[in-house]
Design an enzyme around this catalytic site. Structure first.
Site, PDB file in Angstrom:
ATOM      1  CD  GLU B  81      -0.813   1.139   3.380  1.00 23.14           C
ATOM      2  OE1 GLU B  81      -1.987   1.169   3.726  1.00 23.14           O
ATOM      3  OE2 GLU B  81       0.021   2.006   3.669  1.00 23.14           O
ATOM      4  CB  CYS B 113      -2.228  -5.586   6.082  1.00 21.70           C
ATOM      5  SG  CYS B 113      -1.970  -4.039   6.945  1.00 21.70           S
ATOM      6  CG  HIS B 235      -2.201  -8.855   9.360  1.00 20.40           C
ATOM      7  ND1 HIS B 235      -1.022  -8.365   8.835  1.00 20.40           N
ATOM      8  CD2 HIS B 235      -2.909  -7.767   9.770  1.00 20.40           C
ATOM      9  CE1 HIS B 235      -1.033  -7.041   8.916  1.00 20.40           C
ATOM     10  NE2 HIS B 235      -2.155  -6.655   9.477  1.00 20.40           N
TER      11      HIS B 235
END
Ligand SMILES: [Zn+2]
Lengths: 131, 349
Positions: B81, B113, B235
């Site tokens: 990103e 993400c 994550h």
């Protein structure tokens, strides 16, 4: 200071991939690649990729940089000798300038070299980092 | 035909800032970040490090472990990103630097993400379909949080690269799945410098719903249960969330410890669970099974089941281990230096 995208692109083989020319006659490695061997005037070459491992041959600390490197001072500019005997002039990054020594082992790593302001092209290449 | 990872590599910038040094500037309570979110320090990219440079170094390390000719790479995907250009792919520079041009399909991916794991999903699928011999997927970010915002305490930098193929595998891909809904928990509009987030909405209905959803879907699809895995990695937007998600699913601290990097690395966004996977591959033994689940705001999770092969023992020493990059050669910076490096200071012309 503005970067010419066409000129930046012409240098991709050496700047991006560390491509050099090895003379078929005498084995001299020219970086960046040349059409005529500076050692024996030979014109037959094979393309080789330089090993990024090397050592600092000599260096200087830049305190008053040219405009395009403003904001980076103080930084170290060094002549680095690579395994093939090739010498490249580049910055030594990720190091306290006071800690740089002649003979220090380094490795060339892909970094942002300069950019043409906020809107222009970004030039990438290699800097030495402590090995 | 078995497809999977042929080579892997990671990159972590050397600079770090300690969380109390950020909290002090904004009069915030460092304790609430250190104990509450289990965050202690985070990586900081230098002015000459960006998503492209980190991707190149991580991919070169993957190439070393893969031991393949870069011209056999038929696809290059960079998930981030924080692509340096708004228009002009990061992947073109990466492919050119590796010597993989011109017969190569290339795309930059974005999904907060999870852009890195998206690339892994596509790369593995292309190899499986027989479209390309090798495919490279990179997750890399140099993300920023607005000064003083909660995100500033976690937004970090790092990259992981994976080369997929059908031969000389270090880990087979046994199953993959995606779990995705439209969930506005975090976003950044065009031309905005910093992202916005929906505070508490980023937890249960966003991170946990999708992470747990993908993990359950994946275990059902592959006929596995938590006890079948040697390692699990999720994550990691902070230190707390991935451990909590893993425990809710029935994983133990021991299974998650090796891939749990965020307390000392921060949130590397697209790099997060992929870098965690590299740390696991650095120590995993042949036969070990690994569960990986990414999460990207917006929102979705990609899940993967990997099984490590005997070839891992031949390649892991060919490039630096992720935990060595994380734990050694650190350069600590103060908030002023950090603000300068991250372009947070308004300069004169
Ligand atoms: Zn010659």
């Amino acid at each position: 200071m503005s970067l010419n995208p066409a000129r930046v692109a012409r240098e991709f083989p050496s700047r991006y991939r560390l491509e050099a020319a090895k003379c078929a006659g005498c084995g001299h490695v020219a970086f960046p690649a040349r059409l005529v061997c500076p050692a024996c005037r030979g014109t037959k070459h094979t393309a080789v990729t330089l090993d990024p491992a090397g050592k600092v041959l000599t260096f200087t600390v830049i305190h008053v940089p040219p405009a395009e490197f403003k904001g980076q001072a103080p930084y170290v500019l060094a002549v680095v000798e690579l395994a093939d005997g090739v010498r490249v002039t580049c910055q030594v990054a990720d190091v306290d300038p006071a800690a740089v020594k002649t003979g220090m082992p380094v490795s060339l790593e892909f970094r942002r070299i300069q950019e043409d302001g906020e809107a222009g092209v970004i030039a990438y290449g290699h800097k030495a980092v402590p090995a | 035909m078995s497809v999977g990872i042929v080579g892997y590599g990671s990159y972590v910038p050397r600079r770090r800032i300690k969380l109390p040094d950020i909290a002090r500037v904004w009069g915030a309570d460092a304790e609430s970040y250190e104990r509450g979110l289990e965050l202690h320090e985070k990586s900081v990219p230098a002015r000459d490090e960006d998503t492209i440079t980190m991707a190149v170094t991580a991919a070169r390390r993957a190439l070393k472990r893969a031991g393949i000719d870069p011209l056999t790479i038929g696809a290059v995907y960079v998930g981030s990103e924080s692509h340096p250009y708004a228009v002009k792919p990061s992947g073109t520079v990466l492919a050119e630097a590796l010597g993989a041009t011109p017969a190569v399909h290339c795309a930059d991916l974005e999904f907060a993400c999870k852009a890195g794991s998206e690339g892994m999903f596509i790369a593995a699928s292309l190899v499986k379909a027989g479209e390309v011999q090798h495919a490279l997927a990179v997750g890399a970010d140099t993300s920023q949080g607005a000064p003083g915002d909660a995100l500033e305490y976690s937004a970090a930098a790092g990259a992981a690269a994976f080369i997929f193929g059908a031969d000389k595998l270090v880990a087979t891909l046994d199953a993959q799945c995606s779990f995705m809904t439209d969930t506005p928990d975090f976003w950044r509009r065009e031309y905005m410098h910093y992202p916005r987030h929906a505070g508490r909405f980023t937890g249960e209905p966003a991170y946990f719903k999708h992470t747990l959803g993908a993990a359950k879907m994946l275990m059902e699809k592959s006929g596995t249960k938590p006890a079948d895995f040697a390692f699990a990695v999720f994550h990691q937007p902070n230190g707390k969330f991935p451990m909590r998600a893993g425990k809710m699913l029935g994983f133990t601290t021991e299974q998650m410890q090796q891939g749990w990097l965020s307390p000392w690395l921060g949130n590397t966004y697209s790099g997060a669970s992929p870098i965690g996977l590299t740390a696991i591959l650095d120590i995993a033994k042949p036969g070990d099974r690994i569960l990986m689940v990414s999460y990207g705001s917006g929102s979705g999770s990609d899940g993967f089941v990997w099984t490590v092969t005997p070839r891992i023992d031949e390649v892991r020493a060919l490039a630096p281990h992720t935990r060595v990059l994380l734990d050694t050669n650190k350069i600590y910076v103060d908030y002023g230096t950090y603000a300068k490096l991250r372009g947070k200071i308004r300069m004169g012309e």
